[in-house]
Design an enzyme around this catalytic site. Structure first.
Site: not given
Ligand code: F6P
Length: 564
Positions: A224, A230, A284-285, A370, A401, A529
């Site tokens: 987003k 990452e 995002g979620r 979240e 199990h 972060k």
């Molecule tokens: O972990 C925080 C967060 O902002 C989530 O809410 C989101 O889904 C994820 O990081 C990834 O964010 P982006 O889509 O901006 O890379």
């Protein structure tokens, strides 16, 4: 059976944030009354309990007869829903009101699955911005793109057909797409494999590309913000992997992206025709319904993907129109509040009896934790009641199990949802029937338990010495009163998955309204972060970390790396 308190520690829970003190007192009285009874006793006293405490709607059957609950307590929980103005809040959500106060945004994920083609879709504008038109345009672009990749008309830089898609994203830009792609594997196109890379350490990237050919691989960068460490780290690894083999001009043919951040997509080299927009009013979620779901669409095809959207839309209609007592998200929400705030369950296990749903608990972890892992109210005052539940789980029967022992006989307080399809996802009905028998058996065992008297008579029947019976019997007791619900459905298809996901999204919303917290922000992920940004140069050895203990630990890591 004698009643066993659910809470090892007891203690009165803090009050909930609603005007009616009388309602809260009444809920506490129900809690005390029901704790003095047991799920087993409630079932024995009411042959109609299943009929009374189950609801079927939109092809989903919620059986909550194994909750430590009865009709009068439920009536007060539904009164709590009214007193908390949940019906108004539902209307506000769908109408695009600012339900995310800290970020001054609506949360319009529901608009993503309502493309405005069916009956009953009202126009939706945010100022001059026509939400329906924007959603329709992006949907059509994603559909055309997916069709061209699946059909082989969109090729790689060397003219070869794309055989592998790698979704790079994390959190909401990964968990929903992975979960749904796994869940709907039965409908996947065998000619186009879809992979997912999210984690930062490079391992997943290396493992994924090890078997892939650059000329036949398409990366979909989902972020987003397009600023997430990452995702950008993995995206840059991917760009190098492509350009090393195919040259710099290949980026336009081997990368697509989904983001709100167009300058960042420009900078990365994402071509105009393969970048897809989402909007800041999609969290995002909650975003697998937007172009973030492109990898799902590539895996199962646009028609199936639209069945997923239609499933979500059907649950939205149900949520908006069903009476509270038959409203599945409202019921799931109040069962959660009952177990969390009245019975003191701090954690909730999600147990799907279909291996295809193996990532569903992980998906729900982000969705619920979240969203509702908050400690201040909408106006910033601290909450004085418990909020978000710890969500976890694994598919049954594997779970039986590993951790079921603790759930049956441990001292932790855990509530549970069992997810149970009637039909096998792979046409192996005999195996699925065994899974169903295990699911039902576990639900019954958790609810009813196994008393000391039953344990004793079982051991006597095995002709054990009386002394041995006395020694062993306490170890065989299952206290029961482990509250659980079963969510059953015919079969795990795209529409059903859409309904399930929307059901849990709305459950989260109902709970957030009752708890008076904002489920659409996530400030708690920021601190770590920021610290990681500050520590990265110290880990690289460019400067010392501020805290001596951290610097000492970095020193040890460096010595292991052979760097002195
Ligand atoms: O972990 C925080 C967060 O902002 C989530 O809410 C989101 O889904 C994820 O990081 C990834 O964010 P982006 O889509 O901006 O890379």
């Amino acid at each position: 059976m004698s009643s066993v308190p659910l809470s090892a520690t007891g203690g009165s829970p803090a009050p909930l944030p609603f005007a009616s003190y009388d309602l809260w007192q009444s809920l506490l009285r129900h809690r005390d009354r029901l704790r003095a009874s047991s799920i087993r006793a409630l079932a024995a006293a009411d042959p109609d309990r299943y009929a009374r405490l189950s609801v079927e709607a939109e092809g989903l059957l919620l059986d909550y007869s194994r909750q430590l609950l009865d009709a009068p307590a439920l009536a007060d929980l539904l009164a709590l829903v009214e007193a908390s103005s949940v019906p108004t809040a539902i209307q506000e959500l769908f109408e695009g009101a600012i339900v995310n106060g800290t970020e001054q945004r609506p949360a319009l994920h529901v608009a993503l699955r309502d493309t405005g083609v069916g009956p009953g879709t009202e126009p939706l504008h945010l100022g001059d911005f026509d939400v329906r038109a924007a959603v329709r345009t992006e949907r059509a672009r994603a559909r055309a793109f997916a069709t061209s990749v699946i059909g082989g008309t969109r090729k790689g830089a060397t003219g070869q057909r794309i055989t592998d898609v790698v979704n790079i994203g994390i959190g909401g830009s990964d968990l929903g797409p992975v979960m749904a792609t796994e869940a709907l594997k039965s409908y996947a196109n065998p000619r186009l494999r879809v992979h997912f890379v999210s984690n930062l350490d490079g391992v997943q990237f290396a493992d994924t590309v090890a078997t892939l050919e650059p000329a036949k691989t398409l990366f979909v960068i989902c972020s987003k913000t397009f600023t997430t460490l990452e995702t950008l780290t993995n995206a840059r690894l991917a760009r190098r992997w492509i350009t090393d083999k195919l040259g710099p001009n290949a980026v336009a043919k081997h990368f697509a992206a989904v983001s709100v951040n167009h300058p960042a997509m420009d900078e990365f080299g994402i071509a105009q025709d393969v970048r897809f927009t989402m909007w800041d009013w999609v969290g995002g979620r909650y975003s697998m319904w937007s172009a973030i779901g492109l990898s799902i669409e590539l895996a199962i095809g646009p028609d199936r993907y639209e069945e997923l959207l239609a499933g979500g839309r059907a649950m939205d209609r149900h949520f908006r129109s069903a009476p509270l007592a038959q409203n599945l998200p409202v019921l799931l929400g109040v069962l959660g509040v009952w177990n969390r705030n009245l019975l003191g369950c701090e954690s909730h296990a999600v147990l799907p009896y279909d291996q295809r749903l193996h990532r569903f608990p992980a998906y729900l972890q982000q969705l619920e934790m979240e969203s509702n892992g908050k400690r201040v109210r909408r106006d910033g005052r601290p909450v004085e009641w418990d909020t978000g539940t710890v969500i976890w789980g694994e598919p049954g029967s594997n779970a039986q199990h590993s951790f079921f022992q603790l759930l049956h006989q441990g001292t932790a307080r855990v509530s549970m949802d069992f997810l149970l399809p009637a039909k096998s996802s792979v046409g192996n009905q005999a195996s699925q029937d065994l899974a169903a028998a295990n699911c039902l058996a576990q639900a019954e065992a958790f609810a009813n338990g196994h008393s000391l008297e039953e344990a004793r008579s079982e051991l006597h029947a095995k002709r054990l010495e009386p002394a041995r019976v006395g020694e062993l019997a306490p170890h065989k007791v299952h206290p029961g009163d482990r509250p659980n619900s079963i969510l059953a459905f015919e079969k795990l298809d795209a529409a059903t998955l859409g309904k399930l996901v929307a059901l849990y999204e709305h459950k989260v919303y109902v709970q957030s309204v009752i708890w008076d917290i904002n489920p659409f922000d996530q400030w708690g992920v920021e601190l770590g972060k920021k610290l990681a940004d500050r520590l990265a140069p110290a880990v690289k050895g460019e400067r010392a970390a501020d805290a001596p203990g951290v610097q000492a630990l970095i020193g040890r890591l460096k010595r292991w790396q052979g760097g002195g």
